[in-house]
Design a protein around this motif. Structure first.
Motif, short mmCIF file in Angstrom:
data_model
loop_
_atom_site.label_atom_id
_atom_site.label_comp_id
_atom_site.label_asym_id
_atom_site.label_seq_id
_atom_site.Cartn_x
_atom_site.Cartn_y
_atom_site.Cartn_z
N MET A 179 -0.22 14.22 6.06
CA MET A 179 -0.82 13.13 6.32
C MET A 179 0.04 12.06 7.98
SD MET A 179 -1.81 12.14 3.41
CE MET A 179 -1.96 10.73 3.22
N ASP A 180 -0.57 10.93 8.07
CA ASP A 180 -0.51 10.55 9.46
C ASP A 180 -0.24 8.85 9.04
OD1 ASP A 180 0.45 9.98 11.81
OD2 ASP A 180 -0.96 10.74 13.05
N PHE A 181 0.12 8.10 10.07
CA PHE A 181 0.75 6.60 9.65
C PHE A 181 0.16 5.86 10.59
CE2 PHE A 181 3.70 9.30 7.18
CZ PHE A 181 3.36 9.43 6.19
N SER A 182 0.08 4.72 10.12
CA SER A 182 -0.49 3.29 10.96
C SER A 182 1.63 2.81 11.61
CB SER A 182 -1.35 2.24 10.97
OG SER A 182 -2.94 2.57 10.84
N ASP A 183 0.87 2.18 12.88
CA ASP A 183 2.10 1.96 12.98
C ASP A 183 2.65 0.71 12.43
OD1 ASP A 183 2.29 3.73 15.85
OD2 ASP A 183 1.60 1.67 16.58
N ASN A 184 4.02 0.96 12.07
CA ASN A 184 4.69 -0.32 11.22
C ASN A 184 3.57 -0.10 9.83
OD1 ASN A 184 6.62 -1.52 13.62
ND2 ASN A 184 5.00 -1.99 14.47
N TYR A 185 3.75 1.10 9.72
CA TYR A 185 3.00 1.45 8.08
C TYR A 185 4.29 1.32 6.76
CZ TYR A 185 5.94 5.55 7.35
OH TYR A 185 6.74 6.41 7.11
N ASP A 186 4.86 0.99 7.14
CA ASP A 186 6.52 0.78 6.56
C ASP A 186 6.94 -0.63 6.11
OD1 ASP A 186 7.83 0.59 9.32
OD2 ASP A 186 8.97 1.44 8.59
N THR A 187 6.92 -1.10 7.23
CA THR A 187 6.96 -2.97 7.12
C THR A 187 5.71 -3.44 6.62
OG1 THR A 187 6.05 -3.70 8.77
CG2 THR A 187 8.83 -3.41 8.76
N GLU A 188 4.35 -2.76 6.99
CA GLU A 188 3.20 -3.74 6.27
C GLU A 188 3.01 -3.10 4.67
OE1 GLU A 188 1.23 -5.28 7.91
OE2 GLU A 188 2.68 -5.30 9.72
N LEU A 189 3.64 -2.26 4.28
CA LEU A 189 3.11 -1.59 2.84
C LEU A 189 3.88 -2.46 2.16
CD1 LEU A 189 2.69 2.77 3.04
CD2 LEU A 189 1.79 0.72 2.20
N ILE A 190 5.75 -2.99 2.23
CA ILE A 190 5.97 -3.69 2.12
C ILE A 190 5.19 -5.41 2.02
CG2 ILE A 190 8.51 -4.92 1.40
CD1 ILE A 190 9.38 -2.79 3.21
N PHE A 191 4.77 -5.55 2.99
CA PHE A 191 4.43 -6.82 3.08
C PHE A 191 3.11 -7.34 2.02
CE2 PHE A 191 6.03 -7.14 8.23
CZ PHE A 191 6.87 -8.24 6.95
N MET A 192 2.19 -5.80 1.86
CA MET A 192 0.86 -5.54 1.65
C MET A 192 1.80 -5.15 -0.23
SD MET A 192 -1.51 -2.43 0.85
CE MET A 192 -1.85 -1.98 2.83
N HIS A 193 2.46 -4.81 -0.42
CA HIS A 193 3.39 -5.09 -2.21
C HIS A 193 3.15 -6.14 -2.34
CE1 HIS A 193 5.45 -3.89 -5.63
NE2 HIS A 193 5.16 -3.27 -5.87
N HIS A 194 4.27 -7.05 -1.16
CA HIS A 194 4.34 -8.68 -2.13
C HIS A 194 3.37 -9.83 -2.17
CE1 HIS A 194 8.58 -7.52 -1.48
NE2 HIS A 194 8.77 -7.65 0.32
N ARG A 195 2.30 -8.81 -1.27
CA ARG A 195 0.45 -9.92 -1.63
C ARG A 195 0.38 -9.48 -3.18
NH1 ARG A 195 -0.06 -8.37 3.84
NH2 ARG A 195 -1.56 -6.85 3.50
N THR A 196 0.46 -8.46 -3.86
CA THR A 196 0.43 -8.23 -5.17
C THR A 196 0.74 -9.54 -6.42
OG1 THR A 196 1.67 -6.67 -5.66
CG2 THR A 196 -0.48 -6.19 -4.89
N GLN A 197 1.80 -9.97 -5.91
CA GLN A 197 2.66 -11.04 -6.18
C GLN A 197 3.44 -9.97 -7.97
OE1 GLN A 197 1.15 -14.73 -6.84
NE2 GLN A 197 1.01 -15.08 -4.26
N ASN A 198 3.53 -9.63 -7.90
CA ASN A 198 3.36 -8.47 -9.29
C ASN A 198 4.60 -7.49 -8.53
OD1 ASN A 198 3.61 -6.63 -11.17
ND2 ASN A 198 0.95 -6.07 -11.54
N ASP A 199 6.15 -6.95 -8.97
CA ASP A 199 6.87 -5.89 -8.89
C ASP A 199 6.84 -5.11 -9.79
OD1 ASP A 199 8.64 -7.09 -7.59
OD2 ASP A 199 10.07 -7.71 -9.07
N TYR A 200 5.21 -4.90 -10.52
CA TYR A 200 5.17 -3.85 -11.54
C TYR A 200 3.48 -3.23 -10.52
CZ TYR A 200 7.96 -4.93 -15.07
OH TYR A 200 9.41 -5.19 -15.55
N ALA A 201 3.25 -3.31 -9.00
CA ALA A 201 2.07 -3.14 -8.61
C ALA A 201 2.57 -1.76 -8.11
CB ALA A 201 2.47 -4.02 -7.48
#
Length: 418
Positions: free
Chosen positions: A20-42
């Motif tokens: 696997m490989d990752f885009s720059d800042n993938y970790d913080t961007e994934l966290i922001f993306m998770h927040h966009r679901t507005q669902n802690d069970y996402a």
């Protein structure tokens, strides 16, 4: 230097494939993306894109939503999500190549270690298990994690890796795997048959194994209690019993509500055994002898003594770790108290009454959050303080959380909501 610490339930965990490989800042961007679901069970999951799509801000992402049946269930086809502004709720179809979620999902829905030699069935099984435990799978809204399809699939070494060598040379041995293997003799159903029995795939031909099916479904690697298999059929469009895709569920879906348990249901889940209910697999552990009971009581006494010693520095230099700050009035409380004073001065003003109601809800929610945070972290005080890696600072933080919680409760009692 690396500092090892306990993984928290609200931390994020990620499962990925090899190569696997990752885009720059993938970790913080994934966290922001998770927040966009507005669902802690996402659970963010998809079949990842090719490695050349890194850092391209590609907004075309596969939406896993169709299955077929071989000897068991198998992800079959996808639809494209184009230019969506937030992750899209899917029909519980999950991909093993990328799974990003809160760590309580990893505790409540662990990978099933009894799926021997399974390829087809692993993804469908875990996706449906996620759903029955209250989790929701979402297609990501942008490409951040990629796979080197061309490089590794065209490399002949990959397909002969480990040939002629013992499997143990490449495997780690953990206490957990030893425990799983020690209980294997309690089971008779493994692999794809276990997937089919777990999910009710295919017609029920006889009653052989009914007891084991019941036990596997109520084990640590089984189904949840938040949503039923009947709800699975309605939500996913998959008729598991008749082995067919009954409805197209690739479009917009309605979220299926459930009754949430305290602490994300982790406490309930950890009562389960590896091969069935804890009452069946850990009967001996439920009947501790006198020596164990005495040892437990002694441990509690020692913990209380440590807490007494640690509380002294708090008076001079209190530490507050996250949540609502106990040492200062929060914004929601200021708003709530201010509106109450205005309402008392102008009782006929209905607009103030409405604002006060909303402010009260925010304040109570904030108090509840602080209470939940304190209770959750304080529940591990004994184990954490007595652990050899625990420092005095950690112990002080625990005491601070307790003082914060008690302080907030006192303030709420002094200013209760009308």
């Amino acid at each position: 230097s690396h500092v090892s610490k306990r993984v928290g339930l609200d931390d994020f965990c990620m499962q990925i494939d090899s190569h696997m490989d990752f885009s720059d800042n993938y970790d913080t961007e994934l966290i922001f993306m998770h927040h966009r679901t507005q669902n802690d069970y996402a659970v963010l999951s998809t079949y990842v894109a090719a490695i050349d799509q890194n850092n391209q801000n590609i907004r075309v992402v596969p939406n896993l939503c169709m299955v077929t049946f071989t000897s068991t269930i198998r992800n079959w086809g996808t639809k494209e999500c184009r230019n969506i502004v937030r992750p899209k709720l899917t029909n519980a179809m999950w991909g093993a190549g990328l799974s990003f979620h809160r760590c309580h999902a990893e505790i409540n829905v662990p990978v099933d270690p009894y799926l021997d030699n399974v390829f087809d069935g692993e993804e469908g099984s875990r996706g449906i298990r996620f759903f029955t435990h209250g989790y929701d799978v979402y297609a990501p809204d942008v490409v951040l994690v990629t796979h080197d399809y061309k490089g590794h699939q065209g490399n002949p070494v990959v397909h002969t890796w480990g040939a002629g060598r013992r499997a143990t040379e490449y495997e780690s041995s953990w206490d957990f795997t030893k425990e799983v293997e020690q209980e294997r003799h309690l089971l008779k159903i493994f692999g794809k048959d276990r997937v089919n029995k777990m999910l009710g795939i295919g017609p029920k031909l006889d009653t052989v194994g009914d007891t084991e099916i019941e036990r596997m479904r109520s084990s640590r690697f089984g189904l949840g209690t938040k949503r039923s298999l009947e709800q699975v059929k309605e939500f996913t469009g998959i008729d598991l019993e008749n082995r067919r895709m009954e409805k197209n569920k690739c479009g917009n879906l309605f979220w299926v509500p459930f009754s949430e348990s305290e602490n994300y249901g982790v406490d309930e889940f950890l009562q389960r055994g590896n091969t069935g209910p804890a009452a069946l697999t850990h009967e001996k552990e439920q009947k501790p002898d006198n020596e164990k009971v005495v040892k437990k009581e002694t441990t509690k006494t020692a913990t209380a003594a440590v807490l007494d010693d640690v509380e002294k520095p708090m008076k001079a230099n209190p530490i507050v770790a996250g949540g609502v700050r106990g040492s200062a009035t929060s914004e929601s409380e200021k708003e709530f108290v201010g509106l109450k004073k205005r309402r008392d001065l102008r009782p006929a003003d209905e607009s103030i009454g409405l604002k006060l109601k909303h402010a009260e809800e925010r304040f109570v929610e904030e108090l509840s959050y602080a209470e939940g945070k304190a209770v959750q972290q304080l529940s591990n005080v004994e184990e954490s303080i007595l652990h050899p890696n625990t420092t005095l600072k950690k112990a002080i933080i625990f005491v601070a959380l307790e003082k914060e919680f008690v302080g907030l409760k006192k303030r709420r009692d002094l200013r209760p909501a009308d």
